[in-house]
Motif scaffolding. Structure first.
Motif, PDB file in Angstrom:
ATOM      1  N   PRO A 109      26.411  47.235  72.829  1.00 23.90           N
ATOM      2  CA  PRO A 109      26.554  48.295  73.828  1.00 23.90           C
ATOM      3  C   PRO A 109      25.262  49.069  74.003  1.00 23.90           C
ATOM      4  CG  PRO A 109      28.406  48.312  72.288  1.00 23.90           C
ATOM      5  CD  PRO A 109      27.387  47.363  71.722  1.00 23.90           C
ATOM      6  N   ARG A 139      26.521  56.048  82.000  1.00 20.20           N
ATOM      7  CA  ARG A 139      26.433  55.817  80.554  1.00 20.20           C
ATOM      8  C   ARG A 139      24.984  55.774  80.090  1.00 20.20           C
ATOM      9  NH1 ARG A 139      29.877  50.579  79.344  1.00 20.20           N
ATOM     10  NH2 ARG A 139      28.793  50.843  77.345  1.00 20.20           N
ATOM     11  N   ASN A 178      28.711  45.621  77.060  1.00 16.73           N
ATOM     12  CA  ASN A 178      28.759  46.865  77.822  1.00 16.73           C
ATOM     13  C   ASN A 178      30.054  47.036  78.611  1.00 16.73           C
ATOM     14  OD1 ASN A 178      26.265  48.137  77.178  1.00 16.73           O
ATOM     15  ND2 ASN A 178      25.202  46.613  78.425  1.00 16.73           N
ATOM     16  N   PHE A 179      30.975  46.094  78.455  1.00 17.58           N
ATOM     17  CA  PHE A 179      32.203  46.124  79.223  1.00 17.58           C
ATOM     18  C   PHE A 179      33.417  46.055  78.309  1.00 17.58           C
ATOM     19  CE2 PHE A 179      28.826  44.106  81.612  1.00 17.58           C
ATOM     20  CZ  PHE A 179      28.820  44.861  82.776  1.00 17.58           C
ATOM     21  N   THR A 180      34.415  46.886  78.580  1.00 16.64           N
ATOM     22  CA  THR A 180      35.658  46.863  77.806  1.00 16.64           C
ATOM     23  C   THR A 180      36.379  45.549  78.027  1.00 16.64           C
ATOM     24  OG1 THR A 180      35.854  49.257  78.026  1.00 16.64           O
ATOM     25  CG2 THR A 180      37.830  48.058  77.366  1.00 16.64           C
ATOM     26  N   VAL A 181      36.516  45.178  79.290  1.00 21.10           N
ATOM     27  CA  VAL A 181      37.024  43.858  79.643  1.00 21.10           C
ATOM     28  C   VAL A 181      35.807  43.015  79.981  1.00 21.10           C
ATOM     29  CG1 VAL A 181      38.449  42.534  81.227  1.00 21.10           C
ATOM     30  CG2 VAL A 181      39.172  44.828  80.511  1.00 21.10           C
ATOM     31  N   ASP A 182      35.535  42.061  79.148  1.00 23.09           N
ATOM     32  CA  ASP A 182      34.283  41.309  79.260  1.00 23.09           C
ATOM     33  C   ASP A 182      34.250  40.508  80.559  1.00 23.09           C
ATOM     34  OD1 ASP A 182      31.986  39.892  78.932  1.00 23.09           O
ATOM     35  OD2 ASP A 182      32.577  38.887  77.076  1.00 23.09           O
TER      36      ASP A 182
END
Length: 371
Positions: A109, A139, A178-182
């Motif tokens: 991340p 972010r 960097n993504f919750t859902v890849d």
């Protein structure tokens, strides 16, 4: 002793598909090879009888002091070459005193990478999900990143035949962190005769990115904005008009349009068109301190270095990445002094020329690298 030797060490330890992904280009790899050929043809005219007893590589990029006019180029998925990935590379950049560019497709991340403490730039790919693009910008701001690098030359991934032949896909342990859902889950689905990463980017990246989007992005962030992937002087001027603080003259290291002009050959015209309004950086094929000096002499403010950092990471982890940056600093200081320049600013006044291609470079760009 040289980046070339680091490259050879990395080739000896990386699996063939990973090596090809890192070092390959698009199409017939004409632009990949031309980047190196063009740099080899640039000739410097050194000055004599200059006091270089206190020779310094120190400079500034985007108003911040750096140990040398170098930053790391954005490259995704550092964990492909070493388990500590971007974290190790960022620590090496911090120790070297140069900015580290963490990518949208980082395997750690961006917040975790920024916590390392290096001067951190965040590279943004423009996503079809515009809200997600802006969320990544927010972010990056919250994490303390000091610049935003918008990559504008990837409406989709270039046709990289090495990856196609290898049916390249990401291993399960490497993801777009960097993504919750890849969004890169598709990049894990191996298909013979296809690049899973190309399939992923074609669905995730927005080919509609336009100058209006650059202006909108400029209005939404106070971070210095770097537009990366510029080769035409008119595009460089347009970027400045849209509020960019810097442009990066780049053909994506020969990984996008095969047959595109070498970045170093585009550099002088871009610098002339910009005429000092914004900083001009350059990447694509730079492998030594002498290469950096050539870029400075041609008008660049600094150079982004990509593959060599990954080679160092693959060959020796954080210490290997640090060694690569140390080599660049040592070579740049040596080149500056031998060219009669006591500092980086004097390099911009060096004359340059173009010479024939050295015989030992008149072969395929990666000849001699072990497989």
């Amino acid at each position: 002793m040289s980046i070339r030797e680091v490259e050879q060490a990395a080739a000896a330890v990386l699996p063939r598909p990973v090596w090809d992904f890192v070092s390959g280009g698009s199409g017939a790899e004409l632009t990949l090879a031309a980047n190196r050929t063009a740099l080899d043809r640039v000739r410097l005219v050194p000055r004599a009888l200059r006091d270089v007893s206190a020779c310094s590589t120190a400079s500034t990029l985007l108003g911040r002091e750096v140990s040398m006019p170098v930053a790391t180029a954005p490259i995704g998925y550092h964990q492909l070459v070493h388990p500590e990935g971007e974290l190790a590379a960022a620590r090496a950049a911090k120790d070297a005193g140069v900015p580290f560019t963490v990518g949208t497709l980082s395997s750690f991340p961006l917040e975790q990478v920024a916590e390392v403490g290096a001067t951190t730039w965040f590279q943004l790919y423009w996503l079809r999900d515009r809200a997600l693009s802006y969320e990544l910008v927010r972010r990056a701001e919250d994490a303390g990143c000091s610049a935003l690098v918008l990559t504008v030359d990837v409406p989709w991934m270039g046709r990289r035949l090495r990856d196609v032949r290898n049916g390249f896909s990401l291993p399960p342990e490497v993801r777009a962190a960097n993504f919750t859902v890849d969004p890169a889950s598709e990049a894990h689905r191996a298909v013979p005769g296809a690049s899973a990463l190309a399939s992923h980017t074609s669905t995730a990246f927005a080919p509609s990115l336009s100058w209006a989007d650059v202006q909108e992005l400029r209005s939404r962030t106070k971070l210095p904005l770097i537009v990366k992937g510029i080769l035409d002087p008119e595009d460089a001027v347009r970027a400045a008009e849209c509020g960019a603080d810097a442009v990066v003259v780049s053909n994506h290291g020969g990984r996008q349009l095969d047959g595109a002009i070498p970045a170093v050959d585009a550099l002088e015209a871009v610098c002339a068109a910009i005429d000092g309004r914004v900083e001009v950086l350059v990447d694509s094929g730079f492998r030594s301190g002498v290469d950096v000096l050539k870029a400075l002499a041609l008008g660049a403010s600094g150079v982004l270095v990509g593959r060599p950092l990954l080679w160092g990471l693959a060959a020796g982890g954080e210490a290997g990445a640090r060694e690569v940056l140390g080599l660049l600093a040592e070579e740049l200081r040596d080149a500056l002094g031998l060219a009669g320049c006591a500092n980086v600013s004097e390099a911009s006044r060096l004359r340059t020329g173009r010479g024939p291609l050295p015989l030992d470079r008149a072969t395929k760009h990666d000849e001699g690298i072990p497989r």
